[in-house]
Design an enzyme around this catalytic site. Structure first.
Site, PDB file in Angstrom:
ATOM      1  N   HIS A   1      -6.338   5.756 -11.898  1.00 49.01           N
ATOM      2  CA  HIS A   1      -6.533   4.936 -10.700  1.00 49.01           C
ATOM      3  C   HIS A   1      -6.433   3.459 -11.080  1.00 49.01           C
ATOM      4  O   HIS A   1      -7.374   2.871 -11.598  1.00 49.01           O
ATOM      5  CB  HIS A   1      -7.897   5.240 -10.086  1.00 49.01           C
ATOM      6  CG  HIS A   1      -8.052   4.772  -8.669  1.00 49.01           C
ATOM      7  ND1 HIS A   1      -7.237   3.821  -8.091  1.00 49.01           N
ATOM      8  CD2 HIS A   1      -8.946   5.140  -7.687  1.00 49.01           C
ATOM      9  CE1 HIS A   1      -7.620   3.618  -6.839  1.00 49.01           C
ATOM     10  NE2 HIS A   1      -8.645   4.404  -6.567  1.00 49.01           N
TER      11      HIS A   1
ATOM     12  N   TYR B   1     -10.123  -1.829  -8.151  1.00 47.63           N
ATOM     13  CA  TYR B   1     -11.053  -1.286  -9.133  1.00 47.63           C
ATOM     14  C   TYR B   1     -10.726  -1.842 -10.533  1.00 47.63           C
ATOM     15  O   TYR B   1      -9.896  -2.735 -10.670  1.00 47.63           O
ATOM     16  CB  TYR B   1     -11.041   0.241  -9.084  1.00 47.63           C
ATOM     17  CG  TYR B   1     -11.586   0.779  -7.779  1.00 47.63           C
ATOM     18  CD1 TYR B   1     -12.873   0.447  -7.351  1.00 47.63           C
ATOM     19  CD2 TYR B   1     -10.814   1.593  -6.954  1.00 47.63           C
ATOM     20  CE1 TYR B   1     -13.379   0.907  -6.145  1.00 47.63           C
ATOM     21  CE2 TYR B   1     -11.316   2.067  -5.741  1.00 47.63           C
ATOM     22  CZ  TYR B   1     -12.600   1.719  -5.339  1.00 47.63           C
ATOM     23  OH  TYR B   1     -13.098   2.169  -4.143  1.00 47.63           O
TER      24      TYR B   1
ATOM     25  N   GLY C   1      -0.185   5.347   2.186  1.00 46.73           N
ATOM     26  CA  GLY C   1      -0.623   4.170   2.910  1.00 46.73           C
ATOM     27  C   GLY C   1      -0.425   4.267   4.400  1.00 46.73           C
ATOM     28  O   GLY C   1       0.493   3.673   4.955  1.00 46.73           O
TER      29      GLY C   1
END
Length: 377
Positions: free
Chosen positions: A189, A194, A310
């Site tokens: 990820h 993040y 998305g």
């Protein structure tokens, strides 16, 4: 409908045609996107996840698990699963086995939240870690009402070079654990602001060492993670998710196209199984982000399997993307969450269940999780 008719329909829809991804033979191009559901306890995936994932499994279909923490510092949301301990491996194994029994292909998403966290989620109340010591200022902390003592993002600790190497090793060990749990591969990820994204984006990364400054230096951390994981489990079992155009979690970049192309070229050279990119029009629980940027340059730069995600809720739009060669696979989030039989509904052009946003992140093991009806229902 007879099986022969269904087969004919599948062959006429680009989205439902077979595809070979390295050694994995997929029966269609509809992917279950990684979706945090916040229904794991004590960092362990729960038995109710068996039904959730198998409901969305088709023979030869690709599923990507919810984000799973790579270490005890990785958490930034309540009730998310981990993959850094033996007990986490044992918790995931029956879920993975059940998906395999139905013929699915299952990848585990490896995640570290970085500064998208709070001291209440961190061991001994320490600060969360990041590329920087700058806190998030302009985003809502969705974990605040779910157990965090202070509903704010905490100022992070800037990782030293030695600590960076430790985190890289955490990703490697987590990948090893995922394979031990039976997963077919892992997705790293590197999106949504993040930890990995915090190194790549120049809005966040203010380092002056070999992990900061130029795009090559900022991407050194993710590339070293991918290399370490590939060395451990094989590059064909590795995918990566990126969102170069998004500004989510206060992580934007001044030149997202160059960043995206650099990463696409680097990952292509490393020979990873796939690149999973969130479209510039990324949709979050708080906002819809639209830009005029395109993923065409990244698509051309990456020579392996290219997955897009998305805001895809429409069969025809996804078909167009495949038909035009803009992507090889399309990942669906909310639509797949609310329609466990999504590929079949697409095949039959059947109406879709509407999702209930209010149940996305509850801890209920049934409501909003496994109670969405199938077409037959």
């Amino acid at each position: 409908m007879e099986k022969e008719e269904e087969t004919t329909l599948m062959e006429t829809l680009p989205l439902l045609t077979p595809y070979t991804m390295k050694s994995f033979v997929l029966s269609h191009r509809v992917v279950l996107a990684p979706l945090s559901r916040l229904r794991s306890y004590n960092f362990k995936a729960q038995p109710h996840a068996i039904l959730y994932y198998t409901q969305r499994t088709t023979k030869g279909g690709l599923l990507i698990s919810e984000a799973s923490g790579i270490s005890d510092t990785a958490q930034g949301l309540p009730n998310t699963p981990g993959i850094w301990k033996k007990e986490h491996v044992e918790a995931w194994r029956p879920i993975v086995d059940a998906v395999h029994e139905k013929g699915g292909i299952f990848f585990c998403q490896l995640w570290h939240s970085g500064r998208v966290s709070n001291t209440s989620f961190q061991p001994y109340g320490r600060p969360p870690i990041s590329s920087t010591d700058k806190p998030i200022l302009n985003q809502r902390f969705i974990g605040g009402s779910e157990g965090a003592a202070d509903p704010q993002y905490s100022p992070p600790h800037r990782l030293t070079v030695d600590e960076i190497h430790d985190v890289i090793n955490d990703f490697r060990l987590a990948a090893k654990n995922a394979i031990e749990a039976g997963f077919d591969g892992v997705e790293i990820h590197g999106a949504n602001g993040y930890l990995i994204d915090q190194f790549m984006k120049d809005q966040v990364n203010d380092r002056t060492d070999l992990y900061g400054g130029s795009v090559g230096n900022r991407c050194r951390f993710p590339i070293e993670i991918v290399q370490a994981v590939s060395d451990e489990i094989g590059c064909e079992r590795v995918g990566m998710r990126l969102s170069p155009f998004a500004n989510y979690n206060d992580s934007g970049d001044s030149d997202p196209n160059s960043l995206g192309v650099f990463m696409a070229e680097s990952l292509s050279q490393l020979g990873v199984g796939y690149l999973h990119v969130i479209e510039p029009r990324m949709v979050t629980q708080f906002e819809r982000v639209e830009t005029r940027d395109s993923l065409v340059s990244m698509r051309k730069a990456f020579k392996g399997t290219f997955i897009v995600a998305g805001g895809y809720d429409d069969r025809d739009e996804a078909n167009r993307v495949i038909e035009n060669g803009e992507a090889d696979l399309v990942a669906f989030g909310r639509a797949f969450l609310a329609n466990p039989d999504l590929p079949r509904r697409f095949m039959l052009k059947a109406p879709l269940n509407k999702y209930d946003r209010s149940t996305f992140y509850t801890d209920d093991p049934v409501v909003g999780y496994t109670d969405y009806p199938f077409l037959e229902d």
